[in-house]
Design a protein around this motif. Structure first.
Motif, short mmCIF file in Angstrom:
data_model
loop_
_atom_site.label_atom_id
_atom_site.label_comp_id
_atom_site.label_asym_id
_atom_site.label_seq_id
_atom_site.Cartn_x
_atom_site.Cartn_y
_atom_site.Cartn_z
N GLN A 21 0.86 -1.19 0.00
CA GLN A 21 0.00 0.00 0.00
C GLN A 21 0.89 1.23 0.00
N ALA A 22 0.39 2.31 -0.65
CA ALA A 22 1.14 3.57 -0.66
C ALA A 22 1.00 4.25 0.69
N VAL A 23 2.06 4.95 1.09
CA VAL A 23 2.00 5.81 2.27
C VAL A 23 2.73 7.10 1.95
N ALA A 24 2.20 8.21 2.50
CA ALA A 24 2.89 9.50 2.32
C ALA A 24 3.19 10.04 3.72
N GLY A 25 2.37 10.96 4.23
CA GLY A 25 2.63 11.49 5.58
C GLY A 25 2.23 10.55 6.69
N ALA A 26 1.40 9.54 6.37
CA ALA A 26 0.92 8.51 7.31
C ALA A 26 -0.04 9.04 8.37
N THR A 27 -0.48 10.29 8.27
CA THR A 27 -1.36 10.82 9.32
C THR A 27 -2.72 10.13 9.30
N VAL A 94 -6.41 23.20 7.72
CA VAL A 94 -6.50 21.78 8.10
C VAL A 94 -5.73 21.52 9.39
N ALA A 95 -6.39 20.89 10.34
CA ALA A 95 -5.75 20.31 11.54
C ALA A 95 -4.79 21.29 12.22
N THR A 96 -3.68 20.76 12.73
CA THR A 96 -2.70 21.57 13.45
C THR A 96 -1.43 21.70 12.61
N ALA A 98 1.51 20.75 13.32
CA ALA A 98 2.27 19.48 13.33
C ALA A 98 1.71 18.52 12.29
N VAL A 99 0.39 18.40 12.21
CA VAL A 99 -0.22 17.51 11.20
C VAL A 99 0.08 18.02 9.80
N ARG A 100 -0.01 19.35 9.62
CA ARG A 100 0.22 19.91 8.28
C ARG A 100 1.64 19.69 7.80
N ILE A 105 -0.73 16.66 0.20
CA ILE A 105 -1.89 17.05 -0.60
C ILE A 105 -2.49 15.83 -1.30
N GLY A 106 -1.63 14.90 -1.77
CA GLY A 106 -2.14 13.68 -2.40
C GLY A 106 -2.84 12.78 -1.40
N GLY A 107 -2.29 12.70 -0.20
CA GLY A 107 -2.91 11.88 0.84
C GLY A 107 -4.26 12.44 1.24
N TRP A 114 -11.72 10.57 5.63
CA TRP A 114 -11.38 11.81 6.33
C TRP A 114 -12.04 12.99 5.63
N PRO A 115 -12.04 14.18 6.28
CA PRO A 115 -12.80 15.29 5.69
C PRO A 115 -12.36 15.70 4.29
N ALA A 116 -11.06 15.63 3.98
CA ALA A 116 -10.58 15.99 2.63
C ALA A 116 -10.94 17.43 2.25
N ASP A 117 -10.58 18.36 3.12
CA ASP A 117 -10.83 19.78 2.83
C ASP A 117 -10.18 20.22 1.52
N SER A 148 -11.00 7.94 -5.81
CA SER A 148 -11.11 6.51 -5.58
C SER A 148 -10.29 5.83 -6.67
N LEU A 149 -9.05 5.50 -6.33
CA LEU A 149 -8.15 4.91 -7.32
C LEU A 149 -8.16 3.39 -7.22
N ALA A 150 -7.84 2.75 -8.31
CA ALA A 150 -7.72 1.29 -8.29
C ALA A 150 -6.44 0.91 -7.54
N ILE A 154 -1.38 5.51 -8.33
CA ILE A 154 -1.03 6.59 -7.39
C ILE A 154 -1.30 7.95 -8.02
N VAL A 155 -1.55 8.93 -7.15
CA VAL A 155 -1.62 10.31 -7.59
C VAL A 155 -0.18 10.82 -7.71
N VAL A 156 0.13 11.39 -8.86
CA VAL A 156 1.46 11.95 -9.08
C VAL A 156 1.46 13.44 -8.75
C1 LIG Z 1 -5.44 15.06 14.08
C2 LIG Z 1 -5.86 15.13 12.66
C3 LIG Z 1 -6.68 16.16 12.24
C4 LIG Z 1 -7.09 16.24 10.91
N1 LIG Z 1 -7.88 17.28 10.51
C5 LIG Z 1 -8.22 17.39 9.20
C6 LIG Z 1 -8.98 18.48 8.72
O1 LIG Z 1 -9.37 19.36 9.46
N2 LIG Z 1 -9.28 18.52 7.40
C7 LIG Z 1 -8.85 17.55 6.53
O2 LIG Z 1 -9.13 17.64 5.35
N3 LIG Z 1 -8.14 16.51 6.96
C8 LIG Z 1 -7.82 16.41 8.26
N4 LIG Z 1 -7.09 15.35 8.68
C9 LIG Z 1 -6.73 14.35 7.71
C10 LIG Z 1 -5.40 14.71 7.08
O3 LIG Z 1 -5.53 15.86 6.29
C11 LIG Z 1 -5.04 13.62 6.23
O4 LIG Z 1 -4.74 12.62 7.17
C12 LIG Z 1 -3.80 13.87 5.36
O5 LIG Z 1 -3.96 14.94 4.45
C13 LIG Z 1 -3.49 12.64 4.60
O6 LIG Z 1 -2.23 12.82 4.00
P1 LIG Z 1 -1.05 11.83 4.35
O7 LIG Z 1 0.06 12.21 3.45
O8 LIG Z 1 -0.76 11.78 5.80
O9 LIG Z 1 -1.71 10.46 3.85
P2 LIG Z 1 -1.41 8.97 4.38
O10 LIG Z 1 -1.93 8.81 5.76
O11 LIG Z 1 0.00 8.63 4.14
O12 LIG Z 1 -2.32 8.15 3.34
C14 LIG Z 1 -3.73 8.25 3.39
C15 LIG Z 1 -4.32 7.32 2.30
O13 LIG Z 1 -4.04 7.86 1.02
C16 LIG Z 1 -3.24 6.95 0.27
N5 LIG Z 1 -2.28 7.79 -0.43
C17 LIG Z 1 -1.46 8.73 0.10
N6 LIG Z 1 -0.81 9.39 -0.88
C18 LIG Z 1 -1.23 8.84 -2.04
C19 LIG Z 1 -0.93 9.07 -3.42
N7 LIG Z 1 -0.07 10.02 -3.83
N8 LIG Z 1 -1.52 8.30 -4.36
C20 LIG Z 1 -2.40 7.33 -3.99
N9 LIG Z 1 -2.74 7.07 -2.72
C21 LIG Z 1 -2.16 7.81 -1.76
C22 LIG Z 1 -2.64 5.97 1.26
O14 LIG Z 1 -2.43 4.70 0.67
C23 LIG Z 1 -3.74 5.92 2.32
O15 LIG Z 1 -4.75 5.02 1.92
C24 LIG Z 1 -6.66 15.26 10.00
C25 LIG Z 1 -5.83 14.21 10.41
C26 LIG Z 1 -5.41 14.15 11.72
C27 LIG Z 1 -4.52 13.02 12.13
#
Ligand SMILES: Cc1cc2nc3c(=O)[nH]c(=O)nc-3n(C[C@H](O)[C@H](O)[C@H](O)COP(=O)(O)OP(=O)(O)OC[C@H]3O[C@@H](n4cnc5c(N)ncnc54)[C@H](O)[C@@H]3O)c2cc1C
Length: 273
Positions: A21-27, A94-96, A98-100, A105-107, A114-117, A148-150, A154-156
């Motif tokens: 599975q893909a991971v980026a910031g892992a939040t 979005v969030a705090t 530290a989270v930002r 942006i791809g995640g 998640w909300p996906a603002d 919703s990707l297959a 991945i999003v580039v």
């Molecule tokens: C405390 C907290 C508060 C938050 N508040 C908000 C908020 O107010 N508004 C909001 O919109 N979001 C909020 N979020 C969600 C946060 O914005 C998302 O968790 C973050 O943007 C996801 O990005 P990431 O890089 O961490 O993704 P990851 O956690 O690494 O991945 C999330 C998912 O996306 C997939 N993925 C990641 N990158 C790609 C890619 N390039 N191509 C294909 N698949 C991919 C992964 O496989 C996984 O399924 C919050 C999260 C936390 C933990």
């Protein structure tokens, strides 16, 4: 296992292996994994997209392309937040901090529960998305729903055209009705509508109410004066926020039945909060 890869093609090849599975910031991913007990046969290896240089580039001008900005999918929300315009403003909300600094942006565009603002902001800015799979790359229009990707795709990058002439400009958002407030309402509406998946709907609900107050300050006074029992009923307030969202969605070009359905579900969800 965390797999680091040098380029997009290697990432796609790694993701073609089973149980990856893909991971980026892992939040989002870490919370999602924590919520669900891993099933047998669940993910064995994570492909680290932040190790791909191309995904970390934020280009102001891409040679040969129309004016605009290209956000690599692994650009963090903290970096995106430094951009002017609706996408930067939404990222900043979005969030705090530290989270930002971790979240990308791809995640944000792919984390369906998640909300996906950012998706609302990118849609309003007329963004397109570049997707890679084992057959190559393609460009898609971005909708209002998280992507919703297959498996294995991945999003580039997400490409935002010059914001003049986009949904925001065409949708009647004026300086007195800032785009961010409309976007907050949109994102909140979706978040509340999907509250079953999003375990903490309260912050987004607050955003909806804040958007309502910011967009319609005069209506607040009317509402406060109206109820005979000395307070605004939850149902009346919820219905009003739903109506605000429906109007904003309509102004942004969302088909009326879709806007009405979102408004109805938002109002119902708000009543329960
Ligand atoms: C405390 C907290 C508060 C938050 N508040 C908000 C908020 O107010 N508004 C909001 O919109 N979001 C909020 N979020 C969600 C946060 O914005 C998302 O968790 C973050 O943007 C996801 O990005 P990431 O890089 O961490 O993704 P990851 O956690 O690494 O991945 C999330 C998912 O996306 C997939 N993925 C990641 N990158 C790609 C890619 N390039 N191509 C294909 N698949 C991919 C992964 O496989 C996984 O399924 C919050 C999260 C936390 C933990």
């Amino acid at each position: 296992v965390l797999i680091r890869v040098p380029d997009v093609e290697s990432a796609v090849a790694a993701l073609a292996e089973p149980r990856t599975q893909a991971v980026a910031g892992a939040t989002a991913l870490l919370v999602d994994v924590h919520r669900a007990a891993p099933a047998p046969g669940a993910t064995r290896a994570l492909v680290d997209l932040t190790s791909v240089p191309e995904l970390c580039v934020l280009d102001e001008a891409v040679p040969g392309e129309a004016p605009g900005v290209r956000f690599g999918a692994a650009v963090t929300l903290a970096r995106a937040a430094r951009r002017p315009g609706v996408v930067g403003a939404a990222a900043a909300g979005v969030a705090t901090l530290a989270v930002r600094h971790q979240a990308t942006i791809g995640g944000n565009a792919c984390a369906a529960a998640w909300p996906a603002d950012l998706v609302a902001a990118l849609w309003c800015a007329g963004a397109t998305v570049e997707v890679a799979d084992p057959h190559g790359r393609r460009h898609l229009e971005l909708g209002l729903a998280p992507l919703s990707l297959a498996p294995g795709e991945i999003v580039v990058a997400l490409r935002v055209p010059d914001e003049r002439g986009t949904h925001v400009a065409g949708g009647g958002v004026t300086p007195t009705r800032p785009a961010l407030r409309v976007l907050t309402g949109l994102a909140a509406g979706r978040a509340v509508a999907t509250a079953g998946a999003w375990r903490h709907p309260l912050p987004s609900t607050g955003a909806a109410v804040a958007a309502h107050a910011a967009l319609h300050p005069a209506a607040d006074e009317d509402e406060a004066a109206a109820p005979a029992d000395g307070g605004t009923t939850r149902a009346a307030s919820a219905a009003f926020v739903g109506a605000v969202l429906a109007a904003e969605l309509g102004a942004l070009g969302v088909p009326a039945p879709v806007a009405a359905d979102l408004a109805r579900r938002t109002a119902l969800a708000l009543e329960d909060v």
